[in-house]
Design a protein around this motif. Structure first.
Motif, PDB file in Angstrom:
ATOM      1  N   GLU A  86       0.825  -1.213   0.000  1.00  0.00           N
ATOM      2  CA  GLU A  86       0.000   0.000   0.000  1.00  0.00           C
ATOM      3  C   GLU A  86       0.857   1.260   0.000  1.00  0.00           C
ATOM      4  O   GLU A  86       0.507   2.266  -0.623  1.00  0.00           O
ATOM      5  CB  GLU A  86      -0.928  -0.009   1.211  1.00  0.00           C
ATOM      6  CG  GLU A  86      -1.952   1.122   1.195  1.00  0.00           C
ATOM      7  CD  GLU A  86      -2.967   1.034   2.314  1.00  0.00           C
ATOM      8  OE1 GLU A  86      -3.916   1.845   2.312  1.00  0.00           O
ATOM      9  OE2 GLU A  86      -2.815   0.154   3.192  1.00  0.00           O
ATOM     10  N   GLU A  90       2.049   1.773  -3.562  1.00  0.00           N
ATOM     11  CA  GLU A  90       0.913   2.269  -4.360  1.00  0.00           C
ATOM     12  C   GLU A  90       0.663   3.753  -4.092  1.00  0.00           C
ATOM     13  O   GLU A  90       0.370   4.525  -5.019  1.00  0.00           O
ATOM     14  CB  GLU A  90      -0.351   1.477  -4.031  1.00  0.00           C
ATOM     15  CG  GLU A  90      -0.474   0.148  -4.743  1.00  0.00           C
ATOM     16  CD  GLU A  90      -1.862  -0.446  -4.585  1.00  0.00           C
ATOM     17  OE1 GLU A  90      -2.377  -1.014  -5.573  1.00  0.00           O
ATOM     18  OE2 GLU A  90      -2.430  -0.355  -3.484  1.00  0.00           O
ATOM     19  N   HIS A 114       3.309   5.767  -5.785  1.00  0.00           N
ATOM     20  CA  HIS A 114       3.056   5.730  -7.227  1.00  0.00           C
ATOM     21  C   HIS A 114       1.955   6.730  -7.589  1.00  0.00           C
ATOM     22  O   HIS A 114       2.034   7.427  -8.612  1.00  0.00           O
ATOM     23  CB  HIS A 114       2.653   4.314  -7.643  1.00  0.00           C
ATOM     24  CG  HIS A 114       2.386   4.161  -9.107  1.00  0.00           C
ATOM     25  ND1 HIS A 114       1.112   4.278  -9.645  1.00  0.00           N
ATOM     26  CD2 HIS A 114       3.218   3.903 -10.159  1.00  0.00           C
ATOM     27  CE1 HIS A 114       1.173   4.088 -10.953  1.00  0.00           C
ATOM     28  NE2 HIS A 114       2.432   3.857 -11.285  1.00  0.00           N
ATOM     29  N   ALA A 130       4.610  -4.985  -5.338  1.00  0.00           N
ATOM     30  CA  ALA A 130       4.011  -3.725  -5.764  1.00  0.00           C
ATOM     31  C   ALA A 130       4.780  -3.135  -6.938  1.00  0.00           C
ATOM     32  O   ALA A 130       4.165  -2.653  -7.910  1.00  0.00           O
ATOM     33  CB  ALA A 130       3.991  -2.738  -4.598  1.00  0.00           C
ATOM     34  N   LEU A 138       2.981  -2.631 -10.581  1.00  0.00           N
ATOM     35  CA  LEU A 138       2.839  -1.274 -11.116  1.00  0.00           C
ATOM     36  C   LEU A 138       3.761  -1.007 -12.300  1.00  0.00           C
ATOM     37  O   LEU A 138       3.759   0.092 -12.863  1.00  0.00           O
ATOM     38  CB  LEU A 138       3.112  -0.257 -10.012  1.00  0.00           C
ATOM     39  CG  LEU A 138       2.123  -0.279  -8.833  1.00  0.00           C
ATOM     40  CD1 LEU A 138       2.624   0.586  -7.685  1.00  0.00           C
ATOM     41  CD2 LEU A 138       0.740   0.182  -9.283  1.00  0.00           C
TER      42      LEU A 138
END
Length: 334
Positions: free
Chosen positions: A167, A170, A173, A202, A206
């Motif tokens: 998380e 993210e 990002h 992650a 991504l």
């Protein structure tokens, strides 16, 4: 010699068996209850715990074993365990490896000798495979907090470390960061493996570049984070760094500022744990909060299901509780 149940029965005008039923939680007539409570108070009567233990075949106590009683993170877990234990009418006996000069597995003797009805083993360290196998093969009520070695047949509770770091990545990002560095922790810490796993997952999901030069190790101390960040800054090219605990992040924050980079304008820094000081450093630290009290409550609830013989569905269960992202001032848009 103190007053006995015979004395209580005589003063309350009832039988010994009625006193015994009342003391063991069974219902009696309201007027009898009032007479018994009055007699108990007047005589200053205290039940014989050893006699009760023989009758019920229970100690009404559980042991909670931690690797280091001074670890501040255990306070929330202990509070959660106590909450459930109090509701069940149980006492908690707290033990620490450091004060008893023992290893964790040796405390199972408390169960085998009948000194407690169940035991919760709390540790953030990796557990040896042979210890976990002994725990799995035991028929006694045991619950683990922390590492379970990904072994089936063990009841355990932990925070979802991988999800917490996932998380974080993210979030960075979403702020526009594409080059994200990572400071890992010591190998003996079970969470270190899963937090790094969350980072890698992650980054891959991504479509972000994983540069090995942007990953360094620390010992989860302020000094370790400071040194790790100084090493990272020699590589350059990244705009954000995920530190795998708050102590490390605070050290990294200082190294970044000494390097002349403004946080969060030129560099974003994130931690993990949400220790008290993380809110008071400058800038205040974005981090992940662990649900320590919930972990303790979940572990205690599982243990008492085992004690009460209602744990048929818990044999292979490993519960991972989700942490919470706490957004503060140490991260900015790229």
């Amino acid at each position: 010699m103190g007053p006995t149940i015979h004395d209580v029965a005589r003063l309350a005008g009832t039988s010994k068996s009625t006193v015994s039923r009342y003391l063991n939680g069974q219902q009696v007539k309201k007027e009898t209850q009032e007479a018994l409570e009055k007699a108990i108070k007047e005589l200053n009567f205290h039940r014989n715990a050893n006699a009760r233990r023989l009758v019920l075949d229970r100690t009404n106590s559980i042991a909670v074993v931690v690797d280091n009683i001074s670890n501040i993170f255990y306070s929330g877990i202990i509070r959660g365990i106590e909450t459930v234990a109090n509701m069940k009418g149980y006492n908690c006996i707290f033990l620490s490896w450091t004060s008893n000069y023992e290893n964790e597995i040796s405390f199972l003797n408390l169960l085998y000798e009948g000194q407690v009805d169940g035991i919760i083993l709390v540790s953030f360290q990796k557990r040896a495979k042979q210890d976990l196998e002994q725990i799995r093969s035991s028929s006694y009520p045991i619950a683990l907090v922390g590492d379970h070695g990904e072994m089936d047949g063990i009841f355990s509770v932990d925070v979802d470390n991988a999800a917490g770091v996932y998380e974080i990545v993210e979030y960075l990002h979403g702020l526009g960061h594409r080059n994200i560095a990572y400071i890992s922790g010591p190998d003996h810490a079970a969470a270190n493996k899963y937090r790094f796993k969350g980072y890698l997952q992650a980054m891959e999901h991504l479509g972000l570049k994983h540069n090995p030069e942007w990953v360094v190790q620390s010992d989860w101390s302020n000094q370790g984070g400071y040194q790790a960040m100084k090493k990272l800054l020699q590589a350059d090219g990244f705009t954000a760094v995920v530190a795998s605990n708050d102590e490390t992040a605070i050290g990294a924050l200082r190294a970044t500022q000494e390097h002349g980079l403004n946080v969060p304008k030129r560099m974003s820094v994130v931690g993990f744990d949400d220790i008290t000081i993380s809110e008071w450093v400058y800038p205040s630290l974005t981090t992940v909060r662990q649900p320590f009290q919930d972990i303790g409550m979940k572990a205690a609830q599982g243990l008492f299901r085992k004690i009460d013989g209602n744990a048929e569905d818990d044999g292979d269960n490993h519960y991972l509780l989700k942490p919470t992202l706490i957004i503060r001032d140490s991260c900015g848009k790229l």
